[in-house]
Design a protein around this motif. Sequence first.
Motif, short mmCIF file in Angstrom:
data_model
loop_
_atom_site.label_atom_id
_atom_site.label_comp_id
_atom_site.label_asym_id
_atom_site.label_seq_id
_atom_site.Cartn_x
_atom_site.Cartn_y
_atom_site.Cartn_z
N ALA A 87 8.92 -89.83 29.93
CA ALA A 87 9.67 -88.59 30.15
C ALA A 87 11.16 -88.84 29.96
CB ALA A 87 9.39 -88.06 31.56
N TRP A 88 11.66 -89.94 30.46
CA TRP A 88 13.07 -90.29 30.30
C TRP A 88 13.42 -90.46 28.82
CZ3 TRP A 88 17.62 -90.18 32.42
CH2 TRP A 88 18.63 -91.04 31.99
N ILE A 90 11.85 -89.16 26.20
CA ILE A 90 11.78 -87.86 25.52
C ILE A 90 13.01 -87.03 25.84
CG2 ILE A 90 10.53 -85.66 25.44
CD1 ILE A 90 7.93 -87.30 25.70
N ALA A 91 13.39 -86.99 27.12
CA ALA A 91 14.55 -86.19 27.53
C ALA A 91 15.83 -86.65 26.85
CB ALA A 91 14.72 -86.24 29.05
N ARG A 92 15.94 -87.94 26.62
CA ARG A 92 17.16 -88.48 26.01
C ARG A 92 17.18 -88.38 24.50
NH1 ARG A 92 19.82 -93.58 28.41
NH2 ARG A 92 20.26 -93.56 26.22
N ASN A 181 13.17 -80.93 24.32
CA ASN A 181 12.82 -82.29 24.73
C ASN A 181 12.94 -82.47 26.24
OD1 ASN A 181 12.07 -83.22 22.21
ND2 ASN A 181 14.11 -83.94 21.68
N VAL A 182 13.96 -81.86 26.85
CA VAL A 182 14.09 -81.94 28.31
C VAL A 182 12.93 -81.20 28.97
CG1 VAL A 182 15.49 -81.17 30.27
CG2 VAL A 182 16.59 -82.29 28.32
N ALA A 185 9.91 -83.35 28.82
CA ALA A 185 10.03 -84.44 29.79
C ALA A 185 9.67 -83.93 31.20
CB ALA A 185 11.44 -85.01 29.77
N LEU A 188 5.95 -83.58 31.56
CA LEU A 188 5.31 -84.87 31.82
C LEU A 188 5.45 -85.26 33.28
CD1 LEU A 188 6.04 -87.32 28.85
CD2 LEU A 188 3.85 -86.48 29.66
#
Length: 198
Positions: A87-88, A90-92, A181-182, A185, A188
């Motif tokens: 998740a981290w 993907i968020a980044r 993307n966030v 994340a 997830l």
Amino acid sequence: MTADLMLAFAGFAFVASITPGPNNAMLLASGVNFGFRRTVPHMIGISFGCVVMLVLVGFGLGQVFARVPALYTALRWAGAAYLLWLAWAIARSGPAAERPAGPRPFGFWPAALFQWVNPKAWIMVVGAVSTYAPPDGFAGSVAILAALMTLACLPSTAVWAAFGAALRPFLADPRRMRTFNVAMALLLVLSLIPVVAG
């Protein structure tokens, strides 16, 4: 295994495969970020990993977890930690133009191996074997369950990857892509609720 039981399991496998969870969130994100064709190995890896897990659970791994519950607990929390890391990541991740050269989607083997730390996959597989594999002709029943799971899993994963690929033009804008993307994340992270609650 009766035709009614096979039909009931086919419905279970389809619902379990197509509803939101870690695999489908990652497939949606992969479809958006890499397109459908580059996501195909990820899709096939998910199906393969789930089927192998079902067969192994059917032929004894479930008994190991029943005798050593700490092993299952450790695997469950390792899966939760890995999902948080994914998740981290993907968020980044930003738009393709802002990523380092050569970004790659999940491949066949990472997707297959991911099932072993995927809480939803464990719930689905253990539930399938314990509910739909009758003791009489158990080996044949597990083989039928594996075939039906393959038939349910592949089209379900394709739907999520195709939906992601269809969103690509809309998400060409860098701000929209970051927001997407966030959101993936967060999805997830939300999929971990059954792990924490259990």
